[in-house]
Scaffold this motif. Sequence first.
Motif, mmCIF file in Angstrom:
data_model
loop_
_atom_site.group_PDB
_atom_site.id
_atom_site.type_symbol
_atom_site.label_atom_id
_atom_site.label_comp_id
_atom_site.label_asym_id
_atom_site.label_seq_id
_atom_site.Cartn_x
_atom_site.Cartn_y
_atom_site.Cartn_z
ATOM 1 N N SER A 19 -10.890 42.514 18.210
ATOM 2 C CA SER A 19 -11.940 43.509 18.025
ATOM 3 C C SER A 19 -11.963 44.409 19.248
ATOM 4 O O SER A 19 -12.122 43.944 20.370
ATOM 5 N N GLY A 22 -15.729 47.461 18.373
ATOM 6 C CA GLY A 22 -16.332 47.040 17.111
ATOM 7 C C GLY A 22 -17.443 46.062 17.423
ATOM 8 O O GLY A 22 -17.740 45.787 18.583
ATOM 9 N N CYS A 26 -16.539 42.756 11.260
ATOM 10 C CA CYS A 26 -15.385 42.616 10.367
ATOM 11 C C CYS A 26 -14.815 41.207 10.454
ATOM 12 O O CYS A 26 -14.403 40.623 9.448
ATOM 13 N N HIS A 27 -14.780 40.655 11.673
ATOM 14 C CA HIS A 27 -14.309 39.276 11.820
ATOM 15 C C HIS A 27 -15.259 38.304 11.106
ATOM 16 O O HIS A 27 -14.813 37.343 10.479
ATOM 17 N N SER A 29 -17.054 39.025 8.503
ATOM 18 C CA SER A 29 -16.803 39.205 7.079
ATOM 19 C C SER A 29 -15.513 38.480 6.663
ATOM 20 O O SER A 29 -15.422 37.911 5.574
ATOM 21 N N GLU A 66 -9.851 45.318 14.508
ATOM 22 C CA GLU A 66 -11.208 45.788 14.210
ATOM 23 C C GLU A 66 -11.630 46.717 15.348
ATOM 24 O O GLU A 66 -11.289 46.486 16.498
ATOM 25 N N MET A 91 -8.747 47.467 10.348
ATOM 26 C CA MET A 91 -9.755 46.842 9.492
ATOM 27 C C MET A 91 -11.151 47.362 9.845
ATOM 28 O O MET A 91 -11.599 47.246 10.977
ATOM 29 N N GLY A 92 -11.810 47.942 8.864
ATOM 30 C CA GLY A 92 -13.199 48.356 9.049
ATOM 31 C C GLY A 92 -13.355 49.802 9.471
ATOM 32 O O GLY A 92 -12.428 50.445 9.982
ATOM 33 N N CYS A 157 -17.673 48.730 6.073
ATOM 34 C CA CYS A 157 -18.498 48.459 7.258
ATOM 35 C C CYS A 157 -19.455 47.308 6.989
ATOM 36 O O CYS A 157 -20.622 47.526 6.825
ATOM 37 N N PRO A 158 -18.967 46.067 7.045
ATOM 38 C CA PRO A 158 -17.558 45.686 7.109
ATOM 39 C C PRO A 158 -16.937 45.687 5.714
ATOM 40 O O PRO A 158 -17.665 45.759 4.734
ATOM 41 N N PRO A 159 -15.600 45.572 5.642
ATOM 42 C CA PRO A 159 -15.011 45.358 4.325
ATOM 43 C C PRO A 159 -15.541 44.020 3.802
ATOM 44 O O PRO A 159 -15.592 43.057 4.558
ATOM 45 N N ILE A 164 -11.164 41.846 1.815
ATOM 46 C CA ILE A 164 -10.234 41.322 2.827
ATOM 47 C C ILE A 164 -9.273 40.340 2.167
ATOM 48 O O ILE A 164 -8.060 40.365 2.405
#
Lengths: 187, 234
Positions: A19, A22, A26-27, A29, A66, A91-92, A157-159, A164
């Motif tokens: 990250s 961020g 995302c992590h 999620s 991220e 990611m994100g 935001c987040p996926p 994922i």
Amino acid sequence: MNANTATPAKTKLRVATTSLAGCFGCHMSFLDIDERILQLVELVEFDRSPITDIKHCGPCDLGIIEGGVCNAENVHVLHEFRKNCKILVAMGACAVNGGLPAQRNHLDLRDILEEVYQTEPGLTHGGIPNDPELPLPLNKVHPIHEVVKIDYFLPGCPPPADAIWKFLTDLLAGRTPHLGHGLLHYD
Amino acid sequence: MSENTFLLDGEAIPFVPGQTVMQAAKAAGKYIPHLCWHPEFKPHGSCKLCTVKANGRFVSSCTMEAAAGVTIENRTPELDDKRRTLLQLLFVEGNHFCPSCEKSGNCLLQATAYDLGMMSPHFDHFFPDRPVDASHPDILLDFNRCILCSLCVQASEQADKKNVFVMGGRGMRGRRIIINSESGKLGDTDFAASDRAASICPVGVILKKRVGFAVPIGERKYDQAPASVVEVTK
Ligand code: SF4
Ligand code: SF4
Ligand code: FES
């Protein structure tokens, strides 16, 4: 052709994650894939990642980033990932377009620091931090594709965990990841 | 082929003389991606999202009059690829932070980008510095998201007879929507939340205050169905 009866030993794909600018959302999620993580560890092993606490990235098949790039350290980490990862994924929202941190981009960095650390009433007036341990902030926050080549993008935001999961399983199966209606979100 | 039909991606589409390709396609339930076109107003022809190939030539389907026997390509990989590029240009030209935008889920720009599978903005961002105008008691303006579709201009002029919004300025950074009051503030106009122009903006510029999250994220227009469905059924 030789009849080869022995199944070749399955080598696991090596994955690194980090990250940058961020919020680790995302992590989080990513962890929401819940018990599917057991299926995932059959297929992958983790290199540098908050999950392993390995500090530097070695050669990897897949790198997942991220967050955008807001300071000098982010630039170094991003280059380390690009150098070591065959495939790099943004990611994100923050990795994809700078996200919330990039909303400072139309403001002057010095003005922001002065307001937060010196002039704004009610905030501590300890002066602008300048410990040499602290990475220097960049004038602007950048999406990561403005700094290195990115192979795939996974917005959100987040996926959501399902996005994922779909993304990773497509990728691990050798398909171009496809998120349809309901999984592709910028928010 | 019968007299008043044209071919859209291989399918015969009937039309009434005087209809545009866009109008006839929509009436037949066929989606042609579009941003600046709205069924209530004259086509502006500026966003170019609706570009199709008519007998092999690029043309805006929202301004082209339907003609018998024309062969039109619409949802081809080539055209959708160009449309994605146009969308990416719009995204990097403004400040589109969907997670903090009240319009998210109701936004035609966002929904069109989903429909076309836009995974990234691709280009370098401009991160322009554009104004926010909160001077009106019931309406907020956030020009960071303006795509210059001119629908607010048309709605205020033609439906509301007020001319509150004007397209002005020149060039990439100069062209913008100007508020027609001496101060340049919306609060100093006779704009009302009940005006047609107050609900016409396809993106998150013209926003009604105090109702931003009345409908939660996840239950909004384009959460229910993709743009390709919503835009031909509404
Ligand atoms: S206007 Fe649409 S695309 Fe722009 S930030 Fe808002 S929801 Fe996203
Ligand atoms: S404010 Fe909205 S309706 Fe007006 S030109 Fe900009 S995007 Fe279009
Ligand atoms: S919809 Fe035709 S040019 Fe915008």
